[in-house]
Design an enzyme around this catalytic site. Structure first.
Site, PDB file in Angstrom:
ATOM      1  CE  LYS A  22      -1.753   1.630   4.036  1.00 57.77           C
ATOM      2  NZ  LYS A  22      -1.424   3.056   4.176  1.00 57.77           N
ATOM      3  CG  ASN A  23       2.574   2.671   3.550  1.00 61.92           C
ATOM      4  OD1 ASN A  23       1.374   2.919   3.396  1.00 61.92           O
ATOM      5  ND2 ASN A  23       3.148   2.563   4.731  1.00 61.92           N
ATOM      6  NE  ARG A  93       0.686  12.496   7.067  1.00 66.03           N
ATOM      7  CZ  ARG A  93       0.978  13.723   7.424  1.00 66.03           C
ATOM      8  NH1 ARG A  93       0.052  14.527   7.844  1.00 66.03           N
ATOM      9  NH2 ARG A  93       2.218  14.151   7.361  1.00 66.03           N
ATOM     10  CB  CYS A 117      -4.829  11.835  11.276  1.00 63.89           C
ATOM     11  SG  CYS A 117      -3.583  10.676  11.719  1.00 63.89           S
ATOM     12  NE  ARG A 122       0.539  10.532  10.173  1.00 65.72           N
ATOM     13  CZ  ARG A 122       0.114   9.421   9.572  1.00 65.72           C
ATOM     14  NH1 ARG A 122      -1.071   8.931   9.837  1.00 65.72           N
ATOM     15  NH2 ARG A 122       0.880   8.801   8.709  1.00 65.72           N
ATOM     16  N   PRO A 123       2.094  16.994  10.928  1.00 65.19           N
ATOM     17  CG  PRO A 123       3.905  18.195  11.768  1.00 65.19           C
ATOM     18  CD  PRO A 123       3.049  17.010  12.043  1.00 65.19           C
ATOM     19  CB  VAL A 124       2.330  18.734   5.351  1.00 63.92           C
ATOM     20  CG1 VAL A 124       1.532  17.440   5.360  1.00 63.92           C
ATOM     21  CG2 VAL A 124       1.400  19.940   5.457  1.00 63.92           C
ATOM     22  CG  ASP A 125       6.916  20.909   9.413  1.00 61.79           C
ATOM     23  OD1 ASP A 125       6.272  19.840   9.515  1.00 61.79           O
ATOM     24  OD2 ASP A 125       8.020  21.078   9.955  1.00 61.79           O
ATOM     25  NE  ARG A 400      -7.148   4.316   5.651  1.00 61.80           N
ATOM     26  CZ  ARG A 400      -6.459   5.241   6.286  1.00 61.80           C
ATOM     27  NH1 ARG A 400      -6.770   5.583   7.509  1.00 61.80           N
ATOM     28  NH2 ARG A 400      -5.446   5.838   5.706  1.00 61.80           N
TER      29      ARG A 400
HETATM   30  C1  UD1 Z   1       4.240   7.032   6.175  1.00 60.77           C
HETATM   31  C2  UD1 Z   1       3.419   5.776   6.017  1.00 60.77           C
HETATM   32  C3  UD1 Z   1       2.882   5.325   7.366  1.00 60.77           C
HETATM   33  C4  UD1 Z   1       4.017   5.170   8.370  1.00 60.77           C
HETATM   34  C5  UD1 Z   1       4.875   6.442   8.415  1.00 60.77           C
HETATM   35  C6  UD1 Z   1       6.123   6.287   9.274  1.00 60.77           C
HETATM   36  C7  UD1 Z   1       2.530   5.969   3.784  1.00 60.77           C
HETATM   37  C8  UD1 Z   1       1.343   6.186   2.899  1.00 60.77           C
HETATM   38  N1  UD1 Z   1       2.323   6.045   5.109  1.00 60.77           N
HETATM   39  O1  UD1 Z   1       3.371   8.048   6.669  1.00 60.77           O
HETATM   40  O2  UD1 Z   1       2.227   4.064   7.184  1.00 60.77           O
HETATM   41  O3  UD1 Z   1       3.484   4.949   9.660  1.00 60.77           O
HETATM   42  O4  UD1 Z   1       5.302   6.797   7.081  1.00 60.77           O
HETATM   43  O5  UD1 Z   1       6.884   5.222   8.856  1.00 60.77           O
HETATM   44  O6  UD1 Z   1       3.615   5.698   3.298  1.00 60.77           O
HETATM   45  N2  UD1 Z   1       6.442  15.020  10.212  1.00 60.77           N
HETATM   46  C9  UD1 Z   1       6.698  16.353  10.448  1.00 60.77           C
HETATM   47  N3  UD1 Z   1       6.661  17.215   9.384  1.00 60.77           N
HETATM   48  C10 UD1 Z   1       6.370  16.828   8.116  1.00 60.77           C
HETATM   49  C11 UD1 Z   1       6.117  15.455   7.894  1.00 60.77           C
HETATM   50  C12 UD1 Z   1       6.165  14.574   8.952  1.00 60.77           C
HETATM   51  O7  UD1 Z   1       6.951  16.754  11.586  1.00 60.77           O
HETATM   52  O8  UD1 Z   1       6.346  17.670   7.211  1.00 60.77           O
HETATM   53  C13 UD1 Z   1       6.493  14.054  11.339  1.00 60.77           C
HETATM   54  C14 UD1 Z   1       5.163  13.336  11.573  1.00 60.77           C
HETATM   55  O9  UD1 Z   1       4.314  14.099  12.402  1.00 60.77           O
HETATM   56  C15 UD1 Z   1       5.617  12.059  12.235  1.00 60.77           C
HETATM   57  C16 UD1 Z   1       6.974  11.782  11.561  1.00 60.77           C
HETATM   58  O10 UD1 Z   1       7.375  13.014  10.976  1.00 60.77           O
HETATM   59  O11 UD1 Z   1       5.834  12.260  13.613  1.00 60.77           O
HETATM   60  C17 UD1 Z   1       6.934  10.711  10.491  1.00 60.77           C
HETATM   61  O12 UD1 Z   1       5.925  11.008   9.551  1.00 60.77           O
HETATM   62  P1  UD1 Z   1       6.037  10.591   8.019  1.00 60.77           P
HETATM   63  O13 UD1 Z   1       7.263   9.769   7.838  1.00 60.77           O
HETATM   64  O14 UD1 Z   1       5.888  11.809   7.180  1.00 60.77           O
HETATM   65  O15 UD1 Z   1       4.762   9.681   7.838  1.00 60.77           O
HETATM   66  P2  UD1 Z   1       3.815   9.578   6.597  1.00 60.77           P
HETATM   67  O16 UD1 Z   1       4.576   9.800   5.338  1.00 60.77           O
HETATM   68  O17 UD1 Z   1       2.587  10.369   6.837  1.00 60.77           O
END
Ligand code: UD1
Length: 420
Positions: A22-23, A93, A117, A122-125, A400
């Site tokens: 999936k990922n 997401r 969520c 889970r920010p996107v900064d 999912r």
């Molecule tokens: C992906 C996986 C999810 C997995 C996660 C961690 C997919 C579709 N989902 O989620 O199954 O649990 O990786 O292995 O592939 N963060 C920030 N800023 C950002 C982005 C992330 O602070 O801009 C933080 C998040 O809050 C979290 C950490 O980084 O604490 C890891 O998140 P991230 O690796 O981005 O997870 P996803 O890509 O959402």
């Protein structure tokens, strides 16, 4: 609403095939937006999240055809309004991954912020910071990210100060069509990122270092069409192996490579499993023994995956001894604890990130509720060992991420029914 009814007590025994990841499928489907030519994706799993991503591609104006072998062919020739609506992004997401490809190819996009969520804020900064470094103008208006780069993106050096899977993927895809060289540092190194990099290369991207902490991308004016087979789902494989270990069973998972599961297999060995590895398969045998409790600490790949934490909690719940589980990736990922304790587990949570599990001799059936994807698979494992029949509610979370879970489990001797 569908529920799963599981009668525990049968050790899992037999073989089952692992589906496509999936990922890996989600970012790769988003990546099809980078080219106007047709792209065929093979081995995509039949999952609700994949359907959501396909629906999003369709909303954007791409033609998507699924053939009789379940190959997904996407042609994103001309798109309509470059808008990813809240209704779709809020349910998944990973929808946010269309931002990089859209702004790179069309110079603009509007994508809803994913919002809160169940497993933390889970920010996107990091995604936005990286796109800005590549010359995009970013504005957040009414919950939507408006990104524009009228003259196209420019390659740049980007250091991500958090290791993020989605952030690495969004920026990798954006950089493929940026002018000049992009160097992404402190990248996530998950195998799904390697798979995405291989997919982008197949479309003509000049990318190297994917799977390491530094990825270099030399932008090209356009990508062409192509075909790609999605890698196996290591979390699905790991989940079934843990289920076999918890039930004292013997299971061979097929269509998967052991190297992408190294940290998980090591913990299973520590729990007392006998593990054999062959080309394209992994076999686990507990020889009927009860597992030993194992300490777990989640970390970015190649560390122990957060997506396997809940399943090991279930294993530890019925293991000999006590274990500590530390969750270092997400701030609120222990929602399965309360439900597992309803089945008779003895688990205490300390703060946001630590749980102590005291193994008990037996769990007993009770009605429980799935709260997120991996939490729900841990409840399935707990139910497979519990005495009596457990009814798991809200299993749309399971759908999912696990393709036909009840069929696969039935195939290896579990008593599982979907009830509506
Ligand atoms: C992906 C996986 C999810 C997995 C996660 C961690 C997919 C579709 N989902 O989620 O199954 O649990 O990786 O292995 O592939 N963060 C920030 N800023 C950002 C982005 C992330 O602070 O801009 C933080 C998040 O809050 C979290 C950490 O980084 O604490 C890891 O998140 P991230 O690796 O981005 O997870 P996803 O890509 O959402």
């Amino acid at each position: 609403m569908d529920k799963l009814s599981i009668t525990g007590g049968n050790p899992l025994a037999g073989r089952l095939r692992v589906s496509g990841a999936k990922n890996s499928a989600l970012p790769i489907l988003a990546g099809t937006l980078l080219t106007e030519q047709p792209v065929t994706i093979r081995n995509a799993p039949h999952l609700h999240d994949v359907t959501t991503m396909i629906e999003l591609l369709g909303t954007l104006g791409a033609d998507v055809v699924i053939d009789e072998k379940l190959n997904v062919e996407v042609c994103a020739g001309t798109l309509g309004e470059l808008l990813a609506p809240y209704e779709l992004v809020k349910t998944m997401r990973a929808s946010f991954l269309v931002l990089g490809p859209l702004v790179a190819r069309f110079g603009q996009a509007r994508v809803s912020l994913p919002g809160g969520c169940a497993i933390g804020s889970r920010p996107v900064d990091q995604h936005l910071k990286g796109l800005e470094a590549m010359g995009a103008q970013i504005e957040v208006v009414d919950g939507y990210v408006h990104a524009s780069a009228a003259d196209g993106l420019r390659g740049n050096d980007v250091y991500m100060d958090v290791v993020t899977v989605g952030g690495t993927e969004n920026l990798m895809m954006a950089a493929c069509l940026a002018r000049g060289r992009t160097r992404l540092r402190n990248c996530a190194q998950e195998p799904e990122i390697t798979d995405l990099g291989n997919f982008l290369s197949a479309l003509g991207a000049k990318i190297s270092g994917h799977g390491t902490a530094t990825i270099e991308i030399e932008g090209v004016p356009a990508l062409h069409g192509g075909s790609h087979k999605i890698m196996p789902d290591r979390v699905e494989a790991g989940t079934y192996l843990v289920a076999a270990a918890a039930t004292g069973g013997r299971l061979r998972v097929m269509d998967v490579e052991a190297d992408i599961l190294a940290s998980v297999l090591e913990k299973l060995r520590q729990a007392g499993a006998d593990i054999k590895i062959g080309e394209g398969w992994i076999e686990l045998d507990m020889h009927g023994r009860r597992p030993r409790a194992v300490d777990i600490e989640t970390a970015p790949y190649p560390g122990f995956p957060t997506d396997m934490q809940a399943q090991f909690m279930a294993l530890n719940a019925v293991a000999e001894g006590a274990a500590t589980i530390r969750e270092n990736i997400f701030e609120n990922r222990f929602m399965h604890v309360q439900e597992m304790n309803r089945l008779g587990a003895d688990i205490e949570v300390h703060g946001h990130s630590m749980a102590v599990v005291h193994g008990v001799g037996a769990l007993t059936a009770a009605p429980v509720m799935a709260t997120d994807l991996r939490a729900s698979s841990s409840l399935v494992i707990a139910a497979l060992v519990a005495q009596g029949t457990t009814l798991i509610d809200r299993i749309y979370h399971i759908d999912r991420g696990y393709e036909t879970i009840e069929e696969k489990l039935q195939q290896v001797g579990a008593q599982v029914q979907r009830v509506t």
